[in-house]
Design a protein around this motif. Structure first.
Motif, short mmCIF file in Angstrom:
data_model
loop_
_atom_site.label_atom_id
_atom_site.label_comp_id
_atom_site.label_asym_id
_atom_site.label_seq_id
_atom_site.Cartn_x
_atom_site.Cartn_y
_atom_site.Cartn_z
N LEU A 83 0.85 -1.19 0.00
CA LEU A 83 0.00 0.00 0.00
C LEU A 83 0.88 1.24 0.00
CD1 LEU A 83 -2.98 0.98 0.19
CD2 LEU A 83 -2.58 1.22 2.64
N THR A 84 0.73 2.06 -1.03
CA THR A 84 1.54 3.27 -1.15
C THR A 84 0.85 4.45 -0.47
OG1 THR A 84 0.53 3.99 -3.22
CG2 THR A 84 2.42 2.47 -3.39
N THR A 85 1.62 5.48 -0.21
CA THR A 85 1.07 6.70 0.38
C THR A 85 0.00 7.29 -0.53
OG1 THR A 85 3.17 7.13 1.47
CG2 THR A 85 1.66 8.98 1.27
N LYS A 86 0.24 7.27 -1.81
CA LYS A 86 -0.72 7.81 -2.78
C LYS A 86 -2.03 7.03 -2.72
CE LYS A 86 -1.04 9.15 -7.62
NZ LYS A 86 -0.35 9.22 -8.90
N GLN A 87 -1.95 5.70 -2.68
CA GLN A 87 -3.16 4.88 -2.58
C GLN A 87 -3.90 5.15 -1.27
OE1 GLN A 87 -1.19 1.08 -3.05
NE2 GLN A 87 -2.34 0.69 -4.94
N TYR A 88 -3.15 5.27 -0.18
CA TYR A 88 -3.75 5.54 1.12
C TYR A 88 -4.52 6.86 1.09
CZ TYR A 88 -4.13 6.50 6.10
OH TYR A 88 -4.62 6.80 7.35
N GLU A 89 -3.91 7.89 0.56
CA GLU A 89 -4.57 9.21 0.48
C GLU A 89 -5.82 9.14 -0.40
OE1 GLU A 89 -3.90 11.84 2.28
OE2 GLU A 89 -2.20 10.83 3.21
N VAL A 130 -1.45 2.05 7.79
CA VAL A 130 -0.80 3.26 7.31
C VAL A 130 0.16 2.83 6.23
CG1 VAL A 130 -1.02 4.63 9.43
CG2 VAL A 130 0.93 3.12 9.13
N PRO A 131 0.40 3.68 5.23
CA PRO A 131 1.26 3.26 4.13
C PRO A 131 2.70 3.05 4.61
CG PRO A 131 0.71 5.59 3.95
CD PRO A 131 -0.07 5.04 5.09
N GLY A 132 3.38 2.17 3.92
CA GLY A 132 4.76 1.95 4.32
C GLY A 132 5.33 0.82 3.62
#
Length: 132
Positions: A83-89, A130-132
Motif C-alpha cells: 500500500l503506497t502513500t498515494k493509494q492511502y490518500e 498506514v502506508p509503508g
C-alpha cells in the motif's frame, strides 16, 4: 489543430490476461468479504466508485466505517507492504466523500483497513493501516 485519435487494437492475449486478472480480483474481494463477515462486519458495498477512486470493500462494524483495500500477491509479506502513500490518500479521500454523500453514515469513524491474500495462506485483516 489536433491530430486525430488512432484506434488502438487490443491483442487477444492481452485481453485474455486482463480477464483472468479481473476474475482473480473479484475472487479475492469475495474471500476478503467472507473473512470480514466472519469477524462481525456488515458489507455495505463492493467496488464503489467515487471521484477520488475506487473502494474495493466498504464495511461497517459498530460505529467504525472501514474502507477496505484488498491486496493479493505471491506472499503475505508482499501483500501487506504494497500500500503506497498515494493509494492511502486516495482511499481516505474516497471514504470521506462517501461519508458526506450518505447521511445514514453520519457519526461513523472512518478507518482504512487492508485484507492481504496469498496462495495457500490464510487471509490477513489489518485494521487502521498506514502506508509503508
Amino acid at each position: 489543430m489536433k491530430a486525430p485519435k488512432v484506434a488502438r487494437t487490443v491483442r487477444p492475449w492481452r485481453q485474455a490476461l486482463g480477464a483472468v486478472a479481473h476474475r482473480a480480483g473479484h475472487r479475492s474481494e469475495w474471500l476478503a468479504a467472507a473473512l470480514l463477515m466472519l469477524r462481525g462486519y456488515q458489507i455495505l458495498g463492493f467496488r464503489l466508485k467515487t471521484r477520488s477512486g475506487e473502494i474495493d470493500i466498504l464495511a461497517r462494524r459498530g460505529k467504525v466505517l472501514a474502507v477496505v483495500e484488498v491486496k493479493s500477491r505471491a506472499t503475505l509479506d508482499q501483500a501487506l507492504t504494497c500500500l503506497t502513500t498515494k493509494q492511502y490518500e486516495r482511499l481516505l479521500s474516497a471514504g470521506r466523500s462517501l461519508l458526506r454523500q450518505r447521511p445514514s453514515l453520519a457519526g461513523h469513524v472512518l478507518r482504512i483497513d487492508m485484507v492481504a491474500l496469498a496462495p495457500g495462506r490464510v487471509p490477513r485483516h489489518r485494521r487502521g493501516v498506514v502506508p509503508g
